[in-house]
Motif scaffolding. Structure first.
Motif, PDB file in Angstrom:
ATOM      1  N   ALA A 152       0.818  13.435 -11.255  1.00 16.22           N
ATOM      2  CA  ALA A 152       1.158  12.013 -11.232  1.00 16.22           C
ATOM      3  C   ALA A 152       1.266  11.597  -9.771  1.00 16.22           C
ATOM      4  CB  ALA A 152       2.475  11.753 -11.954  1.00 16.22           C
ATOM      5  N   VAL A 153       0.623  10.506  -9.414  1.00 15.16           N
ATOM      6  CA  VAL A 153       0.616  10.019  -8.045  1.00 15.16           C
ATOM      7  C   VAL A 153       1.270   8.653  -8.025  1.00 15.16           C
ATOM      8  CG1 VAL A 153      -0.858   9.313  -6.125  1.00 15.16           C
ATOM      9  CG2 VAL A 153      -1.493  11.290  -7.517  1.00 15.16           C
ATOM     10  N   ILE A 154       2.229   8.481  -7.122  1.00 16.82           N
ATOM     11  CA  ILE A 154       2.973   7.224  -7.035  1.00 16.82           C
ATOM     12  C   ILE A 154       3.035   6.815  -5.571  1.00 16.82           C
ATOM     13  CG2 ILE A 154       5.200   6.098  -7.444  1.00 16.82           C
ATOM     14  CD1 ILE A 154       5.631   8.406  -9.562  1.00 16.82           C
ATOM     15  N   GLY A 155       2.699   5.568  -5.275  1.00 16.94           N
ATOM     16  CA  GLY A 155       2.807   5.065  -3.916  1.00 16.94           C
ATOM     17  C   GLY A 155       4.252   4.731  -3.589  1.00 16.94           C
ATOM     18  N   VAL A 156       4.717   5.175  -2.440  1.00 15.39           N
ATOM     19  CA  VAL A 156       6.080   4.861  -1.996  1.00 15.39           C
ATOM     20  C   VAL A 156       5.976   4.172  -0.632  1.00 15.39           C
ATOM     21  CG1 VAL A 156       7.213   6.705  -3.290  1.00 15.39           C
ATOM     22  CG2 VAL A 156       6.377   7.179  -1.015  1.00 15.39           C
ATOM     23  N   PRO A 157       6.849   3.204  -0.360  1.00 15.19           N
ATOM     24  CA  PRO A 157       6.782   2.476   0.911  1.00 15.19           C
ATOM     25  C   PRO A 157       6.895   3.403   2.115  1.00 15.19           C
ATOM     26  CG  PRO A 157       8.326   1.435  -0.603  1.00 15.19           C
ATOM     27  CD  PRO A 157       7.927   2.744  -1.221  1.00 15.19           C
ATOM     28  N   HIS A 158       6.169   3.049   3.174  1.00 13.64           N
ATOM     29  CA  HIS A 158       6.208   3.817   4.415  1.00 13.64           C
ATOM     30  C   HIS A 158       6.101   2.831   5.571  1.00 13.64           C
ATOM     31  CE1 HIS A 158       4.914   6.549   7.639  1.00 13.64           C
ATOM     32  NE2 HIS A 158       5.457   7.505   6.911  1.00 13.64           N
ATOM     33  N   GLU A 159       6.952   2.983   6.596  1.00 12.14           N
ATOM     34  CA  GLU A 159       6.999   2.042   7.714  1.00 12.14           C
ATOM     35  C   GLU A 159       5.674   1.936   8.458  1.00 12.14           C
ATOM     36  OE1 GLU A 159      10.239   2.893  10.348  1.00 12.14           O
ATOM     37  OE2 GLU A 159      11.693   2.934   8.704  1.00 12.14           O
ATOM     38  N   TRP A 161       2.463   3.440   7.527  1.00 15.34           N
ATOM     39  CA  TRP A 161       1.226   3.462   6.755  1.00 15.34           C
ATOM     40  C   TRP A 161       1.198   2.474   5.595  1.00 15.34           C
ATOM     41  CZ3 TRP A 161      -2.301   5.787   9.379  1.00 15.34           C
ATOM     42  CH2 TRP A 161      -1.963   6.823  10.236  1.00 15.34           C
ATOM     43  N   SER A 162       2.193   1.638   5.424  1.00 11.08           N
ATOM     44  CA  SER A 162       2.346   0.737   4.275  1.00 11.08           C
ATOM     45  C   SER A 162       2.817   1.521   3.061  1.00 11.08           C
ATOM     46  CB  SER A 162       1.067  -0.026   3.920  1.00 11.08           C
ATOM     47  OG  SER A 162       0.642  -0.823   4.983  1.00 11.08           O
ATOM     48  N   ALA A 163       2.105   2.600   2.739  1.00 12.19           N
ATOM     49  CA  ALA A 163       2.512   3.463   1.627  1.00 12.19           C
ATOM     50  C   ALA A 163       2.036   4.871   1.883  1.00 12.19           C
ATOM     51  CB  ALA A 163       1.955   2.950   0.305  1.00 12.19           C
ATOM     52  N   ARG A 164       2.736   5.819   1.354  1.00 13.92           N
ATOM     53  CA  ARG A 164       2.327   7.219   1.350  1.00 13.92           C
ATOM     54  C   ARG A 164       2.408   7.683  -0.087  1.00 13.92           C
ATOM     55  NH1 ARG A 164      -0.666   8.509   5.191  1.00 13.92           N
ATOM     56  NH2 ARG A 164      -0.045  10.655   5.362  1.00 13.92           N
ATOM     57  N   TRP A 165       1.988   8.901  -0.347  1.00 12.55           N
ATOM     58  CA  TRP A 165       1.947   9.403  -1.712  1.00 12.55           C
ATOM     59  C   TRP A 165       3.126  10.294  -2.030  1.00 12.55           C
ATOM     60  CZ3 TRP A 165      -1.201   6.783  -4.473  1.00 12.55           C
ATOM     61  CH2 TRP A 165      -2.351   6.258  -3.902  1.00 12.55           C
ATOM     62  N   SER A 166       3.612  10.136  -3.213  1.00 15.51           N
ATOM     63  CA  SER A 166       4.575  11.077  -3.768  1.00 15.51           C
ATOM     64  C   SER A 166       3.841  11.784  -4.889  1.00 15.51           C
ATOM     65  CB  SER A 166       5.792  10.334  -4.320  1.00 15.51           C
ATOM     66  OG  SER A 166       6.631  11.229  -5.001  1.00 15.51           O
ATOM     67  N   LEU A 167       3.694  13.082  -4.775  1.00 16.14           N
ATOM     68  CA  LEU A 167       2.934  13.855  -5.756  1.00 16.14           C
ATOM     69  C   LEU A 167       3.865  14.658  -6.631  1.00 16.14           C
ATOM     70  CD1 LEU A 167       0.177  15.232  -3.370  1.00 16.14           C
ATOM     71  CD2 LEU A 167       0.123  13.134  -4.707  1.00 16.14           C
TER      72      LEU A 167
END
Length: 170
Positions: A152-159, A161-167
């Motif tokens: 499951a891949v979920i985008g999480v906010p990142h200062e 990169w806008s978003a990074r991945w939570s795997l």
């Protein structure tokens, strides 16, 4: 005895706003003599636009129309005489472009023959470092590895990169 005629399974795609069918899959002459894998890939596509339906794919950021090269992916938009141009009482603001195209919310690639291949939903795209990345495609790549059963891949906010991945996978 009647001859055996190979059947071609066809897909279609549409939505209520396209009344309801916008594309229809059918046997294509350019696949005559193709491999079984090529024919299977063609059967998995959503098909070509129905008569009088116009389709385009656009960049989610700029709205720029993208090429039909089966590589570029963008939001699928539709227009035509029976495609909705607005919602009742102005509901669904933002669902239509300034030039009257319906934003379907689907992400697609289109080949040079006009055959649509759906790849994702705009709600499932995550922008990271200026690039739109499909969570579905990333999950499929992860699950293609023999050591991964599910992912499951979920985008999480990142200062930065806008978003990074939570795997999450096993």
């Amino acid at each position: 005895m009647l001859p055996v005629v190979p059947m071609f399974h066809a897909n279609a795609w549409g939505m209520t706003e396209t009344s309801p069918v916008a594309t229809v899959g059918s046997a294509r002459s350019h696949l005559d003599g193709g491999t079984e894998d090529e024919r299977a890939d063609a059967r998995a596509r959503q098909g070509v636009p129905a008569p009088l339906v116009e389709l385009r794919i656009t960049d989610p950021d700029t709205g720029e129309e993208l090429p039909w090269d089966d590589v570029a992916t963008g939001e699928l938009q539709a227009a035509g005489p029976w495609v909705a141009r607005q919602y009742h009482r102005g509901e669904g603001e933002g669902q239509f472009t300034a030039d009257g195209w319906l934003k379907t919310g689907d992400v697609a690639a289109v080949d040079r023959y006009g055959s649509v291949r759906l790849v994702d939903r705009t709600k499932d795209l995550v922008k990271s470092g200026g690039e739109w990345i499909s969570s579905v495609e990333l999950e499929n790549e992860l699950m293609a590895h023999p050591a991964v059963a599910e992912a499951a891949v979920i985008g999480v906010p990142h200062e930065k990169w806008s978003a990074r991945w939570s795997l999450n996978g096993h």
